[in-house]
Design a protein around this motif. Structure first.
Motif, mmCIF file in Angstrom:
data_model
loop_
_atom_site.group_PDB
_atom_site.id
_atom_site.type_symbol
_atom_site.label_atom_id
_atom_site.label_comp_id
_atom_site.label_asym_id
_atom_site.label_seq_id
_atom_site.Cartn_x
_atom_site.Cartn_y
_atom_site.Cartn_z
ATOM 1 N N UNK A 1 4.805 3.239 12.516
ATOM 2 C CA UNK A 1 3.650 3.583 11.747
ATOM 3 C C UNK A 1 2.647 3.128 12.504
ATOM 4 N N UNK A 2 1.968 4.241 13.022
ATOM 5 C CA UNK A 2 0.760 3.724 14.194
ATOM 6 C C UNK A 2 -0.609 3.604 13.279
ATOM 7 N N UNK A 3 -1.555 3.225 13.985
ATOM 8 C CA UNK A 3 -2.826 2.939 13.247
ATOM 9 C C UNK A 3 -3.635 4.088 12.988
ATOM 10 N N UNK A 4 -3.499 5.273 13.680
ATOM 11 C CA UNK A 4 -4.470 6.569 13.205
ATOM 12 C C UNK A 4 -3.571 7.767 13.288
ATOM 13 N N UNK B 232 -7.227 5.197 -0.626
ATOM 14 C CA UNK B 232 -6.850 4.082 -0.191
ATOM 15 C C UNK B 232 -5.979 3.568 -1.325
ATOM 16 N N UNK B 233 -4.984 2.680 -0.720
ATOM 17 C CA UNK B 233 -3.981 2.325 -1.598
ATOM 18 C C UNK B 233 -2.633 2.944 -2.061
ATOM 19 N N UNK B 234 -2.753 4.353 -1.346
ATOM 20 C CA UNK B 234 -1.655 5.375 -1.589
ATOM 21 C C UNK B 234 -1.977 6.273 -0.322
ATOM 22 N N UNK B 235 -1.901 5.440 0.816
ATOM 23 C CA UNK B 235 -1.989 6.129 2.009
ATOM 24 C C UNK B 235 -0.595 6.861 2.489
ATOM 25 N N UNK B 236 -0.614 8.047 2.873
ATOM 26 C CA UNK B 236 0.521 9.026 2.966
ATOM 27 C C UNK B 236 1.274 8.574 4.592
ATOM 28 N N UNK B 237 2.155 7.556 4.467
ATOM 29 C CA UNK B 237 2.630 7.237 5.706
ATOM 30 C C UNK B 237 3.352 8.348 6.632
ATOM 31 N N UNK B 238 3.580 9.508 6.134
ATOM 32 C CA UNK B 238 3.890 10.778 7.006
ATOM 33 C C UNK B 238 2.850 10.822 8.158
ATOM 34 N N UNK C 278 9.959 -8.682 8.390
ATOM 35 C CA UNK C 278 11.393 -8.878 7.487
ATOM 36 C C UNK C 278 10.742 -8.705 5.976
ATOM 37 N N UNK C 279 9.735 -9.191 5.599
ATOM 38 C CA UNK C 279 9.006 -9.258 4.226
ATOM 39 C C UNK C 279 8.511 -7.913 3.992
ATOM 40 N N UNK C 280 7.489 -7.387 5.125
ATOM 41 C CA UNK C 280 6.625 -6.438 4.806
ATOM 42 C C UNK C 280 6.781 -5.380 6.232
ATOM 43 N N UNK C 281 7.709 -4.761 6.213
ATOM 44 C CA UNK C 281 8.009 -3.968 7.603
ATOM 45 C C UNK C 281 6.887 -2.789 8.010
ATOM 46 N N UNK C 282 6.007 -2.478 6.985
ATOM 47 C CA UNK C 282 4.740 -1.624 7.039
ATOM 48 C C UNK C 282 3.570 -2.028 6.338
ATOM 49 N N UNK C 283 2.692 -2.101 7.001
ATOM 50 C CA UNK C 283 1.442 -2.409 6.430
ATOM 51 C C UNK C 283 0.472 -1.650 6.966
ATOM 52 N N UNK C 284 -0.093 -0.372 6.224
ATOM 53 C CA UNK C 284 -0.898 0.476 6.769
ATOM 54 C C UNK C 284 -2.186 0.610 6.054
ATOM 55 N N UNK C 285 -3.155 0.057 6.141
ATOM 56 C CA UNK C 285 -4.456 -0.314 5.452
ATOM 57 C C UNK C 285 -3.845 -0.967 4.117
ATOM 58 N N UNK C 286 -4.344 -0.348 3.163
ATOM 59 C CA UNK C 286 -4.013 -1.117 1.921
ATOM 60 C C UNK C 286 -2.667 -0.799 1.244
ATOM 61 N N UNK C 287 -1.882 -0.067 2.036
ATOM 62 C CA UNK C 287 -0.365 0.468 1.482
ATOM 63 C C UNK C 287 0.617 -0.429 2.011
ATOM 64 N N UNK C 288 1.539 -0.875 1.466
ATOM 65 C CA UNK C 288 2.770 -1.745 2.026
ATOM 66 C C UNK C 288 3.943 -1.167 1.619
#
Length: 624
Positions: A294-297, A508-514, A577-587
């Motif tokens: 999951x990249x920044x942009x 925000x809070x529901x970022x589409x990781x795709x 190991x706890x939060x493998x993806x942090x994308x803005x306000x979606x985890x």
């Protein structure tokens, strides 16, 4: 108390004082522009075509002059002070551009210690003519101030120190307000024509140093995290060790716009048509791990992904406003280069693009890379269209290993498949193979896809070439290959929409990781697999299908036995190991579920991550 200067023989009325201030502001601005490293004639020509630039460059000097004149009650003394400050900064900007190919930013005021060190490290040629002119003009204004003053302010109540301070504060308040409104406008800043919008020193030269400097008061910000305490963060920086890792070379290749887009159901490749044949084969190797990063942009921000992978910090968390990670770096930082370098590895970064782009020439020195190689340094680079080929980049990596005498940590960022994906990308006569898809594509979308997929084939060929090269080597090597971001395929995600792929980023809070996922493959040759005890080491990583880019580098350190050499990267592996993806306000949690709400423990881990990142960017001292 007796005044240190004799009373001026002549005194200007308020209207004449204001006129003198306006003329002086214009003169000081012209002198500051003359002090820039580019041609003054070229600057003047650009300003005549875009006259608003004249006002934007003169306003700061004018308001500073009014502030100083209100305080000193002498427009010429004020002019001397402002001339020394504004033109002195312009000369400093000239020197910094010539020495480090980077202009002076407002944030440089917080780096006076580093500036002192830099003065000892570089062979600096000071512009004698410009310095002499500034000193002479300053002296002349001081002399004029001795003989010409200003008449008392018409309103008696404003003649004392109260009036002086009020005028001083009012002028600075206006300037401050303009900096955070007019000068902060990104749309205005980008509306002017410049010779090279991507080259920041050129933008400073074309728009004028005073305007560009004021604009950057509100750019490249790093927000202070809530709850940050410097002493607490310093306490986390303990326990660095060396020599724990296994002696395996590591090669990381971040390929421009590399994606598995062509695996979408809309495509129907035949046996011979798969653009990702090597990638798909390598993923099946028993010594390979693969998944998504999951990249920044979306569709841009190459350097931000580099920053995230190499430092473990996260671009999207640095500021509430959009920022460029490479542009906030201005000091030595912990990175993968330093961890491997401390273990005796030869460390290097290659990029077949310009060294000034994203300020990479400076940033990679701050990150600790011993060697950097850019397009201007490469011998006989091969081009496909306007970009250096992935095949040439692969050859450079092979040559590096042919000459290496010990373990290597290497990072390459490619450039061939950079946008735009227009029909003339590789020349007017280039014939692009068709894309095999059942989707109904418009002519524009089909062109975008044909051009992009051709670059993807070359990226896959680079991966296959490196795979075969390292597979035949006796020395142990780990290869990591991934994409920096998804490709841009038309306005409003045209190509994606017609393929039936949803990459709209989401609220925000529901970022589409795709929209942010690119594929990666991590592979060890037989020698490395044996040294690392591959099966057990790979299983111990606990890698889920998707990880944020900022965790990829830490995972590589753990795989090679260096997970505990750095307390920072050790913490990142714990956080992954706890939060493998942090994308803005979606985890994304370890079980694969998505959430915008964290537990108290998870919130504390994220707070520590943000505060620790801030400490590293702003305070931690590292030797070169």
């Amino acid at each position: 108390m007796k005044h240190p200067f004799p009373k001026p023989k002549y005194r200007l009325s308020l209207p004449l004082s204001l006129l003198a201030a306006a003329l002086l502001a214009g003169g000081i601005t012209l002198l500051a522009l003359w002090c820039q490293p580019n041609s003054f004639r070229a600057v003047a020509s650009g300003f005549l075509r875009q006259p608003l630039l004249i006002v934007l460059n003169a306003l700061p000097a004018g308001l500073l002059l009014l502030a100083a004149a209100a305080l000193l009650r002498n427009v010429f003394f004020a002019g001397a002070l402002v001339n020394l400050a504004v033109c002195g900064l312009s000369i400093a900007n000239r020197v910094k551009i010539e020495v480090r190919d980077e202009p002076v930013f407002p944030r440089d005021f917080a780096l006076l210690k580093e500036v002192g060190s830099a003065l000892e490290s570089y062979d600096i040629h000071y512009p004698a003519a410009q310095i002499a002119a500034v000193v002479l003009v300053t002296a002349a204004l001081l002399a004029l101030g001795v003989f010409i003053g200003c008449k008392p302010f018409p309103a008696k109540r404003l003649r004392g120190w109260g009036g002086r301070l009020l005028g001083f504060a009012a002028s600075l308040a206006v300037l401050t307000g303009l900096i955070f409104t007019l000068y902060a406008s990104k749309d205005l800043y980008q509306s002017f024509q410049v010779s090279n919008a991507e080259y920041v020193p050129a933008v400073f030269n074309d728009l004028g140093f005073p305007y560009a400097f004021c604009h950057h008061f509100t750019t490249y910000l790093v927000d202070r995290p809530e709850g940050f305490r410097r002493a607490e963060a310093e306490g986390w920086e303990t326990g660095d060790r060396t020599g724990l890792g296994k002696a395996v070379s590591v090669v990381m290749v971040m390929n421009e716009a590399f994606s598995d887009l062509t695996d979408a159901p809309a495509f129907a490749w035949g046996e011979e048509g798969d653009p990702l044949a090597n990638f798909h084969a390598l993923r099946q190797d028993p010594h390979a791990l693969s998944g998504q990063v999951a990249v920044p942009g979306f569709a841009g921000g190459t350097a931000n992904t580099e920053f995230d992978v190499l430092t473990g910090m996260q671009t999207n968390a640095l500021s509430a406003s959009t920022t460029s990670a490479m542009r906030v770096v201005n000091r030595n930082l912990d990175s993968l280069f330093r961890v491997f370098g401390n273990d005796g590895y030869a460390t290097s970064f290659y990029h077949p693009g310009d060294n000034w782009f994203y300020n990479r020439e400076n940033v990679y020195r701050w990150l600790g890379a011993e060697e950097t190689l850019f397009a201007g340094d490469m011998e006989n680079p091969e081009y496909k269209g306007r970009w250096v080929t992935d095949a040439y980049a692969a050859g450079l990596i092979e040559a590096l290993f042919e000459e290496a005498e010990g373990p290597v940590f290497h990072f390459t960022t490619t450039i061939q498949n950079h946008m735009s994906y227009t029909a003339d990308k590789y020349g007017p006569d280039y014939v692009f193979p068709p894309v095999e898809t059942g989707a109904a594509l418009s002519e524009e979308a089909e062109t975008l896809l044909r051009v992009y997929v051709e670059g993807l084939r070359d990226a896959d060929a680079m991966l296959g070439r490196l795979w075969r090269f390292f597979d035949g080597r006796e020395e142990p090597v780990v290869l990591v290959f991934w994409g920096d971001h998804l490709p841009y395929l038309g306005d409003r995600q045209l190509g994606y929409r017609q393929l039936g792929i949803d990459v709209f980023p989401g609220p925000e809070g529901q970022e589409n990781l795709t929209a942010y996922k690119t594929p990666y493959v991590l592979w060890a040759n037989d020698a490395a697999a044996e040294i690392l005890d591959w099966e057990n080491a790979a299983a111990a990583l606990d890698l889920p299908e998707t990880v944020s880019a900022c965790f990829l580098g830490a995972a590589v350190l753990e795989l090679t036995g260096r997970g505990e050499e750095s307390p920072w990267f050790s913490f990142l592996n714990q956080l992954r190991r706890e939060l493998p993806v942090a994308q803005k306000s979606t985890y994304q949690l370890a079980d694969g579920s998505l959430t915008g709400e964290l537990s108290a423990r998870q919130r504390e881990l994220v707070r520590k991550w943000r505060c620790w990142s801030y400490y590293k960017l702003q305070y931690k001292e590292l030797s070169p």
